[in-house]
Design an enzyme around this catalytic site. Structure first.
Site, short mmCIF file in Angstrom:
data_model
loop_
_atom_site.label_atom_id
_atom_site.label_comp_id
_atom_site.label_asym_id
_atom_site.label_seq_id
_atom_site.Cartn_x
_atom_site.Cartn_y
_atom_site.Cartn_z
CD GLU A 442 -3.19 -0.77 0.40
OE1 GLU A 442 -3.29 0.36 -0.13
OE2 GLU A 442 -4.04 -1.67 0.27
C1 LIG Z 1 2.87 -9.80 1.10
C2 LIG Z 1 2.52 -8.81 0.04
C3 LIG Z 1 1.20 -8.62 -0.30
C4 LIG Z 1 0.86 -7.75 -1.33
N1 LIG Z 1 -0.45 -7.65 -1.74
C5 LIG Z 1 -0.74 -6.98 -2.88
C6 LIG Z 1 -2.06 -7.01 -3.44
O1 LIG Z 1 -2.96 -7.63 -2.88
N2 LIG Z 1 -2.29 -6.35 -4.59
C7 LIG Z 1 -1.31 -5.67 -5.24
O2 LIG Z 1 -1.58 -5.11 -6.29
N3 LIG Z 1 -0.05 -5.61 -4.74
C8 LIG Z 1 0.26 -6.25 -3.58
N4 LIG Z 1 1.54 -6.22 -3.07
C9 LIG Z 1 2.55 -5.48 -3.78
C10 LIG Z 1 3.04 -4.27 -3.03
O3 LIG Z 1 2.09 -3.25 -3.09
C11 LIG Z 1 4.38 -3.88 -3.64
O4 LIG Z 1 5.32 -4.85 -3.21
C12 LIG Z 1 4.82 -2.50 -3.24
O5 LIG Z 1 4.01 -1.54 -3.87
C13 LIG Z 1 6.27 -2.20 -3.59
O6 LIG Z 1 6.56 -2.55 -4.91
P1 LIG Z 1 7.82 -3.47 -5.22
O7 LIG Z 1 7.75 -4.67 -4.35
O8 LIG Z 1 7.87 -3.72 -6.67
O9 LIG Z 1 9.06 -2.63 -4.74
P2 LIG Z 1 9.78 -1.47 -5.56
O10 LIG Z 1 8.78 -0.54 -6.11
O11 LIG Z 1 10.75 -2.10 -6.50
O12 LIG Z 1 10.56 -0.73 -4.40
C14 LIG Z 1 11.83 -1.17 -3.88
C15 LIG Z 1 12.39 -0.08 -3.00
O13 LIG Z 1 12.64 1.09 -3.79
C16 LIG Z 1 11.97 2.21 -3.25
N5 LIG Z 1 11.45 3.03 -4.34
C17 LIG Z 1 10.78 2.62 -5.44
N6 LIG Z 1 10.46 3.66 -6.20
C18 LIG Z 1 10.88 4.76 -5.56
C19 LIG Z 1 10.82 6.15 -5.84
N7 LIG Z 1 10.22 6.62 -6.93
N8 LIG Z 1 11.38 7.00 -4.96
C20 LIG Z 1 11.97 6.56 -3.84
N9 LIG Z 1 12.07 5.25 -3.52
C21 LIG Z 1 11.51 4.36 -4.38
C22 LIG Z 1 10.84 1.65 -2.42
O14 LIG Z 1 10.46 2.54 -1.38
C23 LIG Z 1 11.46 0.37 -1.88
O15 LIG Z 1 12.18 0.63 -0.71
C24 LIG Z 1 1.88 -7.02 -1.99
C25 LIG Z 1 3.22 -7.18 -1.60
C26 LIG Z 1 3.55 -8.07 -0.60
C27 LIG Z 1 5.00 -8.23 -0.23
#
Ligand SMILES: Cc1cc2nc3c(=O)[nH]c(=O)nc-3n(C[C@H](O)[C@H](O)[C@H](O)COP(=O)(O)OP(=O)(O)OC[C@H]3O[C@@H](n4cnc5c(N)ncnc54)[C@H](O)[C@@H]3O)c2cc1C
Length: 600
Positions: A442
């Site tokens: 989220e």
């Molecule tokens: C257990 C679990 C349940 C989930 N459930 C759902 C669900 O039901 N539906 C759904 O759609 N998604 C779901 N998610 C996905 C979740 O919303 C994403 O994992 C989250 O949005 C982060 O995306 P990412 O994992 O690709 O990390 P990334 O976006 O790759 O981020 C990696 C790191 O980089 C940082 N970062 C990325 N972009 C920026 C920026 N522009 N500026 C500064 N820092 C940045 C982030 O803060 C983070 O620390 C779930 C994830 C998990 C782990």
């Protein structure tokens, strides 16, 4: 036996003394309720959480769902729990009576859900996702969509998901690539891959309704070209009957450190070019629909982070009362009996930190839920608008502060258990693992910081921040009016801190306008600092309410003294931490910004 989910006196205090939930019954929507019905519903939720959710929390963690290539298997207790939740009326509780709901205020509904979160966050997630999904259909669906999808969801027969994330588009949701092509009969063919979708597959009910973000052909790039689709696992006919299997395939389950009871799925939509979805809301307005529901969903995330730490804190306090170890530091006699570890100041220090974090965060979550109720039902239009804007400003704090600081409370709960806390014999290690998710989903902590400093504090040219400060000033006035020197001193400290926050904000906003990279480089630190200012405000509100309850004798003496001590701790030991953060933010420390990728 005292509950390990929550201190009920605290819950009652926060709901009725702090956010004055009983005043909601003067609103037409809630006129059928009273403080007594609120308490009875919370009691029923508590019983259900204790009886149907808590007992299999550990078992679900140790026996995570499996996928045999065709079907998902999980322990039977999960289905029993989610059925009992729906049978108890909790699926539909906040919804209109015409949909079988209880028209429960959001504040009271959140109190009920808090108990399930504390009892078993993994099993309760299936129902909570469904509820968020149904909320969105209720707000943006056509009459036909509401008629076909809502009743089976409210009855707990169908479940729901939120499918935003793709492997290359996590934080960067506008980069999603899933497509939706019109078929010509009003439906769309969906094609793409989603990852991390919670509750994306299971056999808990008859159908799963995915809310999928996708792009129409020729849609503009970025956020303005995203639409939202209803994509059921089993296709739904015009009468709402589920039929043939849709082309939604489970590519695999993801194995996680916590939240193991909830399936985390990789879903392939349209592998055989036969995945049918329906548009919900307007074309290219999908993100707006999603975000419309986000404020409420994010209160839920904040509540989840809070409750996992709250229950851990109660376990730590209980352990500290019963574990005998060592003697008072001044004791000379080595044969004297050992004392419970709660007698050691350092253990009480850890308990106070936990208490000030979890009860502060819970107060904030209820304050936010009350704002959500006011935004919906306050009699005066200006009051509704104020509540909506204040909630928008506070949402990054509500979502992120508990995720960050209540996790620290989970860490201290393990510390209080000593080596035993590191074993699987005690539940505190699971609470820690479960809670680690909340800073990630989220919107990560970093993304929430950018949202707060880059957007929210500047809402309406700073007028919303000014509104928050007026509310803080009103709390400070009420504290001074108590005629208690300590509360008056907290009030002064709070207002001084908010003067400093306002000045830091003005300076950072000015830089951000000129050089956004430099201005936002330390945004997540800004969020931590701003969050501490907000929690201090919530603590002053609690201290005033506890002081009044103490004077009136309406709450137990120990309860009031504990509240006042936790407020004292927050003001004496937590709020001063903001000083160095202001200094760092104001000098625009560029150490992180200037660091080069090849230095790491
Ligand atoms: C257990 C679990 C349940 C989930 N459930 C759902 C669900 O039901 N539906 C759904 O759609 N998604 C779901 N998610 C996905 C979740 O919303 C994403 O994992 C989250 O949005 C982060 O995306 P990412 O994992 O690709 O990390 P990334 O976006 O790759 O981020 C990696 C790191 O980089 C940082 N970062 C990325 N972009 C920026 C920026 N522009 N500026 C500064 N820092 C940045 C982030 O803060 C983070 O620390 C779930 C994830 C998990 C782990």
């Amino acid at each position: 036996m005292t509950s390990m989910l929550i201190n009920r006196e605290d819950l009652d205090f926060l709901l009725f003394d702090l956010v004055q939930a009983e005043t909601l019954v003067t609103r037409d929507r809630y006129a059928e309720h009273s403080a007594d019905t609120f308490r009875a519903i919370i009691e029923a939720a508590h019983t259900l959480a204790e009886e149907k959710f808590a007992p299999h929390n550990r078992k679900a963690d140790e026996n995570e769902p499996t996928f045999d290539g065709e079907r998902v298997h999980m322990i039977p207790e999960v289905a029993e729990a989610v059925k009992a939740f729906a049978d108890g009326g909790f699926m539909a509780a906040p919804h209109d009576e015409e949909w079988g709901g209880m028209q429960l205020p959001i504040t009271i509904n959140q109190a009920c859900l808090a108990l399930f979160r504390a009892a078993n966050v993994g099993s309760s997630a299936y129902s909570f996702l469904t509820s968020a999904n149904a909320n969105l259909i209720r707000a943006f669906g056509t009459e036909s969509q509401k008629q076909r999808f809502l009743p089976p969801m409210f009855e707990g027969r169908w479940f729901g998901t939120m499918a935003l994330t793709e492997p290359h588009a996590g934080s960067s949701v506008p980069d999603i690539r899933t497509t939706a092509t019109p078929v010509g009969d009003g439906t769309y063919r969906i094609k793409g891959n989603k990852i991390f979708i919670s509750g994306g597959d299971h056999e808990l009910g008859e159908n799963i309704v995915h809310l999928v973000l996708a792009r129409l052909p020729g849609a503009p790039a970025g956020a303005r070209g995203i639409s939202l689709f209803l994509v059921p696992k089993f296709r739904v006919d015009a009468d709402g009957k589920p039929g043939a299997r849709n082309d939604v395939a489970l590519a695999g389950l993801i194995h996680k450190m916590g939240y193991r009871g909830t399936t985390s799925t990789m879903l392939n939509f349209g592998e055989n070019d036969d995945c049918i979805g329906e548009l919900i809301g307007e074309e290219n307005r999908g993100l707006t629909c999603m975000f419309h529901m986000m404020n409420e969903a994010r209160i839920g995330v904040g509540m989840g982070g809070t409750m996992l730490a709250y229950t851990a804190y109660l376990h730590a306090a209980e352990y500290a009362r019963t574990r005998a170890q060592g003697r008072p530091i001044e004791a000379k006699d080595p044969t004297a009996p050992q004392v419970p570890i709660i007698e050691h100041a350092d253990v009480r220090r850890m308990l106070l930190i936990q208490k000030s974090y979890v009860e502060g965060a819970l107060g904030l979550c209820f304050y936010a839920a009350r704002l959500a109720d006011d935004a919906r039902t306050a009699p005066d239009a200006a009051e509704r608008a104020d509540a909506e804007q204040l909630l928008a400003l506070l949402t990054p704090i509500v979502k992120s502060w508990p995720a960050q600081f209540c996790l620290e409370a989970n860490h201290l709960a393990i510390q209080i258990h000593g080596g035993y806390g590191y074993t699987r014999e005690y539940p505190v290690e699971q609470f820690y693992r479960d809670n680690r998710l909340n800073a990630l989903h989220e919107g990560t902590h970093g993304i929430q910081g950018i949202d707060l400093l880059g957007r929210k504090v500047a809402l309406e040219d700073g007028a919303v921040l000014a509104l928050l400060r007026r509310r803080i000033a009103a709390t400070a006035d009420s504290a001074r009016a108590c005629g208690n020197a300590e509360l008056a001193s907290h009030a002064d400290a709070l207002q001084a801190e908010w003067d400093t926050i306002a000045e830091t904000t003005t300076q950072l906003r000015a830089v951000t306008k000129e050089d956004i990279r430099r201005g936002l480089a330390n945004a997540s630190l800004y969020l931590d600092m701003f969050g501490h200012g907000v929690i201090a405000w919530i603590w002053l509100q609690q201290a005033v309410a506890a002081h009044q309850a103490q004077q009136a004798g309406t709450r137990s003496a120990a309860f009031c003294a504990g509240k006042l001590a936790a407020a004292r701790w927050f003001f004496n030991c937590e709020l001063p931490k903001a000083g160095p953060q202001h200094a760092l933010l104001r000098r625009l420390d560029a150490t992180a910004l200037d660091a080069q990728a090849d230095w790491f």
